[in-house]
Design a protein around this motif. Structure first.
Motif, PDB file in Angstrom:
ATOM      1  N   ALA A   9       0.866  -1.183   0.000  1.00 46.32           N
ATOM      2  CA  ALA A   9       0.000   0.000   0.000  1.00 46.32           C
ATOM      3  C   ALA A   9       0.897   1.225   0.000  1.00 46.32           C
ATOM      4  N   THR A  10       0.695   2.115  -0.947  1.00 42.64           N
ATOM      5  CA  THR A  10       1.607   3.248  -1.078  1.00 42.64           C
ATOM      6  C   THR A  10       0.922   4.419  -1.769  1.00 42.64           C
ATOM      7  N   THR A  11       1.616   5.530  -1.839  1.00 38.71           N
ATOM      8  CA  THR A  11       1.081   6.715  -2.502  1.00 38.71           C
ATOM      9  C   THR A  11       1.440   6.695  -3.984  1.00 38.71           C
ATOM     10  N   HIS A  12       0.802   7.578  -4.731  1.00 40.07           N
ATOM     11  CA  HIS A  12       1.094   7.668  -6.162  1.00 40.07           C
ATOM     12  C   HIS A  12       2.565   8.011  -6.401  1.00 40.07           C
ATOM     13  N   THR A  13       3.106   8.950  -5.647  1.00 43.31           N
ATOM     14  CA  THR A  13       4.488   9.382  -5.863  1.00 43.31           C
ATOM     15  C   THR A  13       5.455   8.220  -5.706  1.00 43.31           C
TER      16      THR A  13
END
Length: 211
Positions: A9-13
């Motif tokens: 699970a992570t951010t777009h960046t």
């Protein structure tokens, strides 16, 4: 230990700019592991890891302060200012916050990709920036900056000179505090061999013994 499913699970960046070389190297080493990238807000990333919906969470904000999670610092990064080619800021003797505050700004939504450090920097100098548009990811910000909507503030890793030819970057690490991207996992989680491999590929200093 060599096959299965790994959910990040992570951010777009992180997914767009930091993880591609890690994923390529990981897939070469563990071709029988199926990778799943879930892009979401930092708070949702922490929740997904805590509830067992994701094996790891990778983000800059919102991963600390959860007693059910263990977090590790991975790398530090800074923001850069981006403008269209020919913008007046490119000829300024030095970039300052008062000078930046004179222009409409395009940057991240609150709680995303170091935005708290941007707000804190302006607040310390009692400046009220004119933020005309916010977005969750740098690609959207770059699109509107290139269209002339305003001056952008993005993560340095998100500026690619070869691809962003309509834009120029101006160093801004003297204006905004540096940020630390962290990796989180559930406290007490059992780590498989390929889990450790992924962590080391992303942050080489996080060797098996350290984790």
């Amino acid at each position: 230990q060599t096959s299965g499913r790994l959910t990040i699970a992570t951010t777009h960046t992180q997914a767009r700019y930091a993880l591609p070389p890690v994923v390529r190297a990981f897939r070469s080493r563990y071709p029988q592991v199926r990778l799943h990238l879930h892009q979401s807000a930092p708070a949702d990333i922490a929740r997904a890891v805590a509830q067992g919906e994701a094996d790891f969470g990778i983000a800059t904000e919102a991963l600390d302060g959860h007693p059910e999670l263990v977090t590790f610092p991975c790398y530090q990064w800074n923001h850069v200012v981006i403008v269209p080619d020919g913008h007046p800021l490119l000829s300024a003797p030095a970039l300052t916050l008062p000078l930046l505050a004179q222009h409409p700004l395009v940057t991240y939504e609150a709680g995303f990709t170091g935005r708290p450090h941007i707000d804190e920097a302006f607040a310390r100098q009692s400046l009220e920036p004119d933020i005309v548009l916010t977005a969750m990811d740098a690609d959207v910000i770059k699109t509107y900056v290139a269209d002339g909507l305003g001056v952008g503030i993005i993560a340095s890793v998100a500026y690619e000179a070869d691809n962003d030819r309509r834009l120029k970057a101006i160093e801004a690490k003297h204006l905004f505090a540096s940020n630390t991207t962290r990796l989180a996992m559930r406290r007490g989680a059992y780590l498989r061999r390929f889990d450790h491999a992924f962590i080391e590929l992303f942050a080489p200093h996080l060797e098996r013994g350290v984790v």
